[in-house]
Design an enzyme around this catalytic site. Structure first.
Site, PDB file in Angstrom:
ATOM      1  N   GLU A   1       0.827  -1.219   0.000  1.00 56.87           N
ATOM      2  CA  GLU A   1       0.000   0.000   0.000  1.00 56.87           C
ATOM      3  C   GLU A   1       0.854   1.258   0.000  1.00 56.87           C
ATOM      4  O   GLU A   1       0.539   2.255  -0.666  1.00 56.87           O
ATOM      5  CB  GLU A   1      -0.914   0.002   1.248  1.00 56.87           C
ATOM      6  CG  GLU A   1      -1.839   1.189   1.384  1.00 56.87           C
ATOM      7  CD  GLU A   1      -2.901   1.228   0.295  1.00 56.87           C
ATOM      8  OE1 GLU A   1      -3.834   0.440   0.333  1.00 56.87           O
ATOM      9  OE2 GLU A   1      -2.759   2.065  -0.625  1.00 56.87           O
TER      10      GLU A   1
ATOM     11  N   GLY B   1      13.928  20.591   1.612  1.00 54.96           N
ATOM     12  CA  GLY B   1      13.861  19.136   1.739  1.00 54.96           C
ATOM     13  C   GLY B   1      12.687  18.509   1.003  1.00 54.96           C
ATOM     14  O   GLY B   1      12.440  17.319   1.134  1.00 54.96           O
TER      15      GLY B   1
ATOM     16  N   LYS C   1       4.606   4.634 -10.111  1.00 52.64           N
ATOM     17  CA  LYS C   1       3.343   4.498  -9.379  1.00 52.64           C
ATOM     18  C   LYS C   1       2.183   4.220 -10.338  1.00 52.64           C
ATOM     19  O   LYS C   1       1.289   3.423 -10.029  1.00 52.64           O
ATOM     20  CB  LYS C   1       3.090   5.753  -8.556  1.00 52.64           C
ATOM     21  CG  LYS C   1       4.127   5.922  -7.437  1.00 52.64           C
ATOM     22  CD  LYS C   1       4.154   7.337  -6.893  1.00 52.64           C
ATOM     23  CE  LYS C   1       5.172   7.467  -5.766  1.00 52.64           C
ATOM     24  NZ  LYS C   1       5.399   8.894  -5.410  1.00 52.64           N
TER      25      LYS C   1
END
Lengths: 433, 433
Positions: A130, A188, A206
């Site tokens: 997941e 970041g 993905k």
């Protein structure tokens, strides 16, 4: 109290630390759900002596993966080390030793998902992932369980937080790509080598996973046509806004009559589309199903604790299966043979921005080209440019055409005498709205 | 091929017809997922002779529930008849006869959910109810599986499509409540007796179910404090817009240090909140978890096929459990004893709109009342009204205060000489943004 469930962790970066934190902090709730204590056994690290902020005994750390993969006390292995080849070997070994596996590794699942799932099933082991898509958002469960009875025809995902952050700042603050990228790196939100994010490769991995699950077919990474955001300009965004569109990096997976298309590219969405309002580092996956119509899953696509939430929720599912003795039965296997759409079958509208010579016949030459290919305009804007030679900017939104035709038109435009420059070109999506 | 799974259907309205349509149209995908054919056995109807648009043999219809509940060939009963007492009896009988049950009945689950789930567990039967909240959106799976490892602290739902449609039209078109309600009734978006929707009762039932699952405690319908949308005016919406808020009927469930609050009322959300963009008849549930942060599930909250999608997805889960022999093990039982927040513990900001006399001392009297209760203003607007007597309109957004204090202030304002009328008062939420 029943026997402890012991977890081995491969990797102790920010996500691994998040997993330990959630398992410790939510122990009571976890025990309530699975009926037994959940404990961290050993953790694979590169350097045992490195100082760490996390509540873990030094003797739980190891630099030798075999101490986890071959430990008969360890029931479940959580892989959060990243990378592909080493992670693949370790997971294969863990499955071979009948350990269930939870992974957050999208690169691995996009490249070797089918192989790993088969090995898991052969060993009656669970392999859950997941966290590999859209961090904490339970989109894989959404597709495989919540929408399991429906026939999904379209998925559109904002599945990369870095690029969505960059595009949001460019759009809202009118600042250039390079400037915003530098800021994102300083904060970041972007890596020092941002290639995988900004070139769309991370999103492509993905989408290969989502395409495979949503369409029940085997989408490989190389099936995904990819274009990144490095050439997107604030001018493009300004024109989009004027025309009622928002520019986003969209992972698109479409299916029609069994033929599929998966692509990642900057696209224009109508402002009213649910994805158009997904901003900053947030992710969202919009799903269109024949029966349900449109639905969307929204949330944080990355981050230590959100990703760890998905991992520990997978762990809960593994343990529930373990208690019931039914591990290895929830592996989705593809139902349909893969059939990719040809260029002629990929239909879309397009946005085009051109600089043209401001002289008699220009407009006719351009419109003739489109007419000759039987492509009509939905929107057309033209205004003069302040240049030495008389020139004009032309923005076109076409009606639907197919990719083969569009690419012919695009190439012709680039070679036309009256066209100074094709400044930009994007696909326009969001037609279900 | 393994033995057929036979389904009995209680009710054949629009949702029941949708269930039959999906089971027929998606038979191949369903068989792939569960490994056996899924068939409709018998269907309970009120009148067998009524003409129908659906592919069902007349001899499958029955007017006698016992023919389904006592038929040993029927494995799973799907309840889509609605109502409470009769549905409860039938479901209890089905479970007693070891039949698994899928229901879309929110009224029933809000009132008797705990009892029915206990009976299901005692009989080793599944009882699934995804369709009872937010139609096709897989929010119950999201809470019980996708976010199972997190500790949820807040849920905000737009869980009633009728009221969201009405508020959207009022806001976008500046039309009055009564006018939009009549239109919604004519279009079939609102019932001829709209009480349950517009008074917030339907939403309250769904929030009782979500609160129970999300907080793992036993929220009863009477724990939900409810206010409907019948007094919302377009003027209120206009002021909200000026202040950067959107007015929505929100089901709110909050938990802090084990103490919970569940309420349904019209609330102001910042325009940037993900729920603020959920329009027309769409539903969405926004969830805040300690680890995941904010996430949202969006989609169609009602409708024949979306609701049927949730039902058939539940059916797939039942059959998968049946094949594995593990039915009746996924019943969530509450972990925590219910502790409702007192009025002093419910903290929120409030929006207030007053008509006051335009005379010396008015402003001081009003502000003194707030100062005396130690409540400060976040925003304050005042301008003259065009009335015979000199009067002014005052709009206040307070900083956070508790409900007990706010109610004292509200009652004082209603009794103050200088206050002509308290025109409206709404809670302001969305603080995680």
């Amino acid at each position: 109290m029943a026997q402890d469930v012991v977890v081995g962790l491969l990797g102790l970066g920010t996500v691994g630390s998040g997993v330990i934190q959630i398992i410790n902090d939510h122990q009571r709730e976890l025990q309530h759900q699975v009926g037994r204590p959940v404990k961290i056994g050993k953790v694979l690290v590169r350097d045992k002596t490195k100082p760490r902020d996390i509540a873990i005994n030094e003797d739980q750390l190891t630099e030798d993966a075999a101490e986890i993969l071959n430990d008969p006390n360890i029931d479940v292995v959580i892989e959060v080390m990243g990378g592909v080849q080493e992670a693949r070997e370790y997971i294969l070994e863990a499955l071979g030793n009948k350990k269930h596996v939870v992974t957050a590794n999208k690169d691995l699942m996009a490249l070797y998902g089918s192989e790993l799932l088969k090995v898991a099933a052969d060993n009656s082991c669970d392999l859950f992932f997941e966290a590999s898509v859209a961090g904490g958002i339970p989109i894989i469960r959404g597709l495989t369980e919540g929408l399991s009875s429906d026939r999904i025809t379209e998925m559109m995902g904002i599945v990369n937080g870095t690029t969505n952050y960059i595009l949001t700042k460019m759009d809202q603050e009118g600042r250039d790509y390079d400037e915003v990228l530098k800021e994102a790196q300083a904060l970041g939100f972007a890596e020092s080598d941002p290639t995988s994010d900004v070139e769309g490769l991370d999103a492509a991995r993905k989408m290969a996973i989502l395409g495979t699950l949503g369409f029940s077919t085997d989408i490989a990474l190389e099936d995904v046509i990819v274009r990144g955001i490095t050439t997107v300009t604030t001018e493009d965004m300004e024109y989009c806004r004027q025309l009622g569109y928002t520019l986003k990096l969209i992972g698109l997976a479409k299916r029609k009559e069994g033929r599929v298309e998966v692509t990642v590219q900057p696209m224009l969405l109508p402002d009213s589309h649910p994805l158009a309002a997904v901003n900053d580092e947030y992710n969202a996956v919009y799903v269109y199903g024949e029966a349900i119509g449109e639905t969307m899953f929204y949330g944080p696509g990355a981050g230590s604790l959100p990703t760890a939430t998905a991992i520990v929720s997978d762990l809960v599912a593994v343990i529930k299966n373990y208690v019931l003795g039914v591990n290895g039965h929830s592996i989705p296997t593809p139902l349909f043979e893969k059939q990719l759409k040809s260029d002629e079958e990929v239909e879309a509208k397009y946005f085009l921005r051109l600089h043209v010579k401001d002289e008699t016949g220009t407009f006719k030459a351009v419109t003739s080209l489109f007419a000759q290919e039987d492509v009509s305009f939905e929107k057309l804007l033209q205004w003069p440019l302040e240049t030495e030679e008389p020139a004009a900017e032309v923005v076109i939104v076409t009606h639907k055409t197919n990719r083969a035709v569009y690419e012919r038109i695009y190439n012709e435009l680039e070679n036309m005498d009256v066209v100074i420059d094709v400044k930009s070109s994007y696909r326009v999506e969001g037609g279900h709205q």
